[in-house]
Design a protein around this motif. Sequence first.
Motif, PDB file in Angstrom:
ATOM      1  N   PRO A  43       0.846  -1.172   0.049  1.00  0.00           N
ATOM      2  CA  PRO A  43       0.015   0.022   0.007  1.00  0.00           C
ATOM      3  C   PRO A  43       0.792   1.350   0.024  1.00  0.00           C
ATOM      4  N   GLY A  44       2.299   1.245  -0.102  1.00  0.00           N
ATOM      5  CA  GLY A  44       3.109   2.343   0.012  1.00  0.00           C
ATOM      6  C   GLY A  44       2.900   3.439  -0.888  1.00  0.00           C
ATOM      7  N   PRO A  45       3.073   4.545  -0.877  1.00  0.00           N
ATOM      8  CA  PRO A  45       3.504   5.359  -1.968  1.00  0.00           C
ATOM      9  C   PRO A  45       4.216   4.986  -3.256  1.00  0.00           C
ATOM     10  N   GLU A  46       3.943   5.581  -4.340  1.00  0.00           N
ATOM     11  CA  GLU A  46       4.542   5.241  -5.439  1.00  0.00           C
ATOM     12  C   GLU A  46       6.022   5.915  -5.770  1.00  0.00           C
ATOM     13  N   ALA A  47       6.117   7.276  -5.228  1.00  0.00           N
ATOM     14  CA  ALA A  47       7.392   8.235  -5.535  1.00  0.00           C
ATOM     15  C   ALA A  47       8.062   8.354  -4.138  1.00  0.00           C
ATOM     16  N   PRO A  48       9.404   8.479  -4.382  1.00  0.00           N
ATOM     17  CA  PRO A  48      10.048   7.751  -5.277  1.00  0.00           C
ATOM     18  C   PRO A  48       9.883   6.102  -5.301  1.00  0.00           C
ATOM     19  N   GLY A  49      10.025   5.806  -6.577  1.00  0.00           N
ATOM     20  CA  GLY A  49      10.024   4.425  -6.714  1.00  0.00           C
ATOM     21  C   GLY A  49      10.799   3.417  -5.557  1.00  0.00           C
ATOM     22  N   SER A  50      11.699   3.609  -5.035  1.00  0.00           N
ATOM     23  CA  SER A  50      12.489   2.860  -4.132  1.00  0.00           C
ATOM     24  C   SER A  50      11.960   2.772  -2.755  1.00  0.00           C
ATOM     25  N   ARG A  51      11.009   3.933  -2.421  1.00  0.00           N
ATOM     26  CA  ARG A  51      10.464   3.989  -1.075  1.00  0.00           C
ATOM     27  C   ARG A  51      10.005   2.590  -0.860  1.00  0.00           C
TER      28      ARG A  51
END
Length: 185
Positions: A43-51
């Motif tokens: 469910p995590g945020p998409e930006a930055p992709g490495s998050r």
Amino acid sequence: MVFRTPMAHENCSLLDIIEATAALARTAWEPVWPIWKRLNRYPGPEAPGSRDSCIPTSFALRIALARTVPEVRWRVVGGRPTKRNPASGVVDAKGTIRPHLWVEGRHGRTRIVVDITADQFGLKPVVVATGVTASHTASATARLLRFYEAHESDTITRFLAALNAVMLREQHKNQGQQPSQACLD
């Protein structure tokens, strides 16, 4: 699983090869992170992709580095700030200490930190540093790291399979085009 590793160029230093491997891995893995998150219903945020991708990325990067630079002893390390050890983890761009995992190598007495997901904390996307770094302080116990590796083993296997395909495609596409490629065949 087949994992093609680049061969070191004879005119490059050990650190050049590590930096080139980390940069290539970062380039290859950027398209894998959103797929990994969707496959795992993350469910995590998409930006930055490495998050929030440091767990599978660090274990996969350790494998890639061990195959590319076997003379260095590689392991996944990390930290999480606690009352007992408040300085453990990574210091973000605002000076806050955050929980995080990364790869650390030992070559003789030299400590080598390699982190390709540091941009989630406002740091450079690829961090390769020797000696003591102000931003990375490891304290995670071997027990915690074994838990991560066991808990995420299926995820890491899927991540490596996706990564292998993307990395081979990128190596072929970018052959001889990027400066960092000069140290890898």
